[in-house]
Write a protein that holds these residues in place. Structure first.
Motif, PDB file in Angstrom:
ATOM      1  N   LEU A  97      48.755  51.020  49.427  1.00 35.14           N
ATOM      2  CA  LEU A  97      49.276  50.256  50.558  1.00 35.14           C
ATOM      3  C   LEU A  97      49.341  48.750  50.297  1.00 35.14           C
ATOM      4  CD1 LEU A  97      47.434  52.220  53.378  1.00 35.14           C
ATOM      5  CD2 LEU A  97      49.784  52.508  52.547  1.00 35.14           C
ATOM      6  N   GLY A  98      48.868  48.316  49.126  1.00 35.70           N
ATOM      7  CA  GLY A  98      48.888  46.886  48.820  1.00 35.70           C
ATOM      8  C   GLY A  98      50.264  46.404  48.393  1.00 35.70           C
ATOM      9  N   GLN A  99      50.288  45.140  47.971  1.00 35.66           N
ATOM     10  CA  GLN A  99      51.553  44.525  47.570  1.00 35.66           C
ATOM     11  C   GLN A  99      51.986  45.043  46.194  1.00 35.66           C
ATOM     12  OE1 GLN A  99      51.381  40.257  47.170  1.00 35.66           O
ATOM     13  NE2 GLN A  99      53.605  40.049  47.007  1.00 35.66           N
ATOM     14  N   VAL A 100      53.244  45.433  46.094  1.00 28.94           N
ATOM     15  CA  VAL A 100      53.806  45.937  44.840  1.00 28.94           C
ATOM     16  C   VAL A 100      54.920  45.001  44.397  1.00 28.94           C
ATOM     17  CG1 VAL A 100      54.942  47.870  43.678  1.00 28.94           C
ATOM     18  CG2 VAL A 100      53.306  48.316  45.533  1.00 28.94           C
ATOM     19  N   ILE A 101      54.830  44.526  43.175  1.00 29.22           N
ATOM     20  CA  ILE A 101      55.861  43.639  42.636  1.00 29.22           C
ATOM     21  C   ILE A 101      56.513  44.304  41.424  1.00 29.22           C
ATOM     22  CG2 ILE A 101      56.294  41.404  41.488  1.00 29.22           C
ATOM     23  CD1 ILE A 101      53.305  41.209  43.429  1.00 29.22           C
ATOM     24  N   LEU A 123      43.468  54.679  43.442  1.00 30.53           N
ATOM     25  CA  LEU A 123      42.093  54.710  42.927  1.00 30.53           C
ATOM     26  C   LEU A 123      41.583  53.313  42.582  1.00 30.53           C
ATOM     27  CD1 LEU A 123      42.228  57.759  40.471  1.00 30.53           C
ATOM     28  CD2 LEU A 123      40.671  57.513  42.416  1.00 30.53           C
ATOM     29  N   ALA A 124      42.448  52.523  41.964  1.00 34.18           N
ATOM     30  CA  ALA A 124      42.019  51.222  41.437  1.00 34.18           C
ATOM     31  C   ALA A 124      41.910  50.152  42.527  1.00 34.18           C
ATOM     32  CB  ALA A 124      42.989  50.753  40.354  1.00 34.18           C
ATOM     33  N   GLU A 125      42.687  50.311  43.576  1.00 34.73           N
ATOM     34  CA  GLU A 125      42.685  49.346  44.680  1.00 34.73           C
ATOM     35  C   GLU A 125      42.757  47.888  44.215  1.00 34.73           C
ATOM     36  OE1 GLU A 125      40.447  50.995  48.447  1.00 34.73           O
ATOM     37  OE2 GLU A 125      39.068  50.954  46.733  1.00 34.73           O
ATOM     38  N   PRO A 126      43.745  47.523  43.405  1.00 29.83           N
ATOM     39  CA  PRO A 126      43.852  46.119  42.993  1.00 29.83           C
ATOM     40  C   PRO A 126      44.322  45.256  44.162  1.00 29.83           C
ATOM     41  CG  PRO A 126      45.804  47.319  42.308  1.00 29.83           C
ATOM     42  CD  PRO A 126      44.873  48.339  42.927  1.00 29.83           C
ATOM     43  N   GLY A 127      44.071  43.957  44.057  1.00 31.69           N
ATOM     44  CA  GLY A 127      44.573  43.031  45.064  1.00 31.69           C
ATOM     45  C   GLY A 127      46.084  43.091  45.142  1.00 31.69           C
ATOM     46  N   ARG A 128      46.720  43.099  43.971  1.00 34.85           N
ATOM     47  CA  ARG A 128      48.175  43.238  43.885  1.00 34.85           C
ATOM     48  C   ARG A 128      48.513  44.129  42.701  1.00 34.85           C
ATOM     49  NH1 ARG A 128      50.423  37.357  43.328  1.00 34.85           N
ATOM     50  NH2 ARG A 128      48.270  36.951  42.690  1.00 34.85           N
ATOM     51  N   TRP A 177      38.236  52.076  35.865  1.00 37.76           N
ATOM     52  CA  TRP A 177      37.859  50.862  35.131  1.00 37.76           C
ATOM     53  C   TRP A 177      38.553  49.629  35.736  1.00 37.76           C
ATOM     54  CZ3 TRP A 177      41.174  48.099  31.595  1.00 37.76           C
ATOM     55  CH2 TRP A 177      40.515  47.094  30.871  1.00 37.76           C
ATOM     56  N   ALA A 178      39.772  49.837  36.220  1.00 35.12           N
ATOM     57  CA  ALA A 178      40.550  48.719  36.781  1.00 35.12           C
ATOM     58  C   ALA A 178      40.185  48.426  38.231  1.00 35.12           C
ATOM     59  CB  ALA A 178      42.040  49.031  36.688  1.00 35.12           C
ATOM     60  N   ARG A 179      39.255  49.215  38.789  1.00 34.18           N
ATOM     61  CA  ARG A 179      38.943  49.089  40.214  1.00 34.18           C
ATOM     62  C   ARG A 179      38.521  47.665  40.581  1.00 34.18           C
ATOM     63  NH1 ARG A 179      37.430  52.670  44.268  1.00 34.18           N
ATOM     64  NH2 ARG A 179      37.181  54.426  42.861  1.00 34.18           N
ATOM     65  N   GLY A 180      39.120  47.189  41.659  1.00 32.83           N
ATOM     66  CA  GLY A 180      38.758  45.877  42.174  1.00 32.83           C
ATOM     67  C   GLY A 180      39.407  44.712  41.438  1.00 32.83           C
ATOM     68  N   SER A 181      40.350  44.988  40.521  1.00 31.41           N
ATOM     69  CA  SER A 181      41.017  43.882  39.825  1.00 31.41           C
ATOM     70  C   SER A 181      41.837  43.058  40.829  1.00 31.41           C
ATOM     71  CB  SER A 181      41.920  44.412  38.708  1.00 31.41           C
ATOM     72  OG  SER A 181      42.723  45.480  39.159  1.00 31.41           O
ATOM     73  N   SER A 182      41.978  41.779  40.547  1.00 26.50           N
ATOM     74  CA  SER A 182      42.809  40.919  41.404  1.00 26.50           C
ATOM     75  C   SER A 182      44.262  41.340  41.280  1.00 26.50           C
ATOM     76  CB  SER A 182      42.685  39.455  40.990  1.00 26.50           C
ATOM     77  OG  SER A 182      41.372  39.121  40.638  1.00 26.50           O
TER      78      SER A 182
END
Ligand SMILES: [Zn+2]
Ligand SMILES: [Zn+2]
Length: 254
Positions: free
Chosen positions: A237-241, A208-213, A174-179
């Motif tokens: 592999l994206g940015q993790v804060i 799975l979700a591949e968010p922007g961040r 459901w969260a896939r592609g979120s910014s």
């Protein structure tokens, strides 16, 4: 759209206060969850807390709801002149009953806050228009019976806040592609429970979700002894804060 993580802590007392996150999008000022310490954190950070137009509660645990009364009490007695602008409180089915129960204890602070107060219950899958192009949608999460996550959208900006959740691939889909995916990350592996997430589980869901961040919150202190970023990087592999109270970021709307 601007996100500020006001409260990144949990029931476990620490320098991080309980859950609360501010979203400013156009004319909408939305506070998501309102746990203990969030209202005073807004005062400390110079947040215009009287400007909040909407409050969205993910579930009824005290670390997400206790400052609801504090906010209404502050609006009536903590500022001059008292608040007169309307406020809408959104939350899962049962929200009205929760507020009615608070009213039994705290009387006229909740029965007559001094401004128009609207309570709107959102069932999972339901979407509400908050005005000025901002929408919010609820999605069921495995935590308590009523628990939901929220997706807040304006233009191309999509912020998904998990609230408290256990591991669930449907939530990730459901969260896939979120910014931005604002995700709980409560406990280290050795303290894992079914209704919260460990860093490794967050990693799988983020893959799975591949968010922007990926922005993490809701830390019980032991999880902060882990190398959270390293564990998650095995899958995502994206940015993790690893957010702190008062951390803030802009989310592009176009
Ligand atoms: Zn909870
Ligand atoms: Zn919680």
């Amino acid at each position: 759209m601007r996100l500020t993580t006001l409260g990144t802590g949990t029931a476990s007392p620490s320098a991080r206060v309980n859950a609360g996150h501010l979203v400013e999008a156009g004319a909408v000022v939305l506070l998501m969850d309102c746990g203990s310490g969030v209202v005073h954190r807004m005062g400390e950070r110079g947040v215009n807390w009287l400007g909040i137009t909407h409050l969205a509660i993910t579930h009824f645990h005290p670390d997400h709801t206790l400052d609801l009364t504090t906010l209404l009490f502050a609006s009536k007695y903590g500022t001059l002149p008292p608040r007169s602008a309307p406020l809408t409180i959104l939350g899962p089915v049962g929200l009205q009953q929760l507020i009615d129960r608070f009213a039994v204890i705290y009387g006229n602070t909740l029965e007559d806050p001094g401004f128009p107060l609207t309570v709107r219950e959102l069932a999972p899958g339901e979407r509400a228009d908050l005005g000025d192009g901002v929408t919010i949608e609820a999605h069921k999460v495995p935590h308590t019976a009523e628990s939901v996550a929220y997706s807040v959208e304006r233009g191309l900006a999509r912020l998904v806040y998990t609230g408290d959740t256990g591991f669930d691939t449907a939530v990730a889909e459901w969260a896939r592609g979120s910014s931005v995916l604002l995700c709980e990350c409560s406990l280290p592996e050795e303290l894992a429970v079914a209704n919260h997430l460990t860093p490794a589980q967050v990693g799988v869901m983020a893959e799975l979700a591949e968010p922007g961040r990926l922005v993490l919150t809701h830390f019980y202190p032991p999880v902060l002894d882990e190398d959270i970023g390293e564990i998650i990087a095995l899958r995502y592999l994206g940015q993790v804060i690893v957010a702190a109270d008062g951390w803030s970021t802009e989310i592009e709307e176009r």
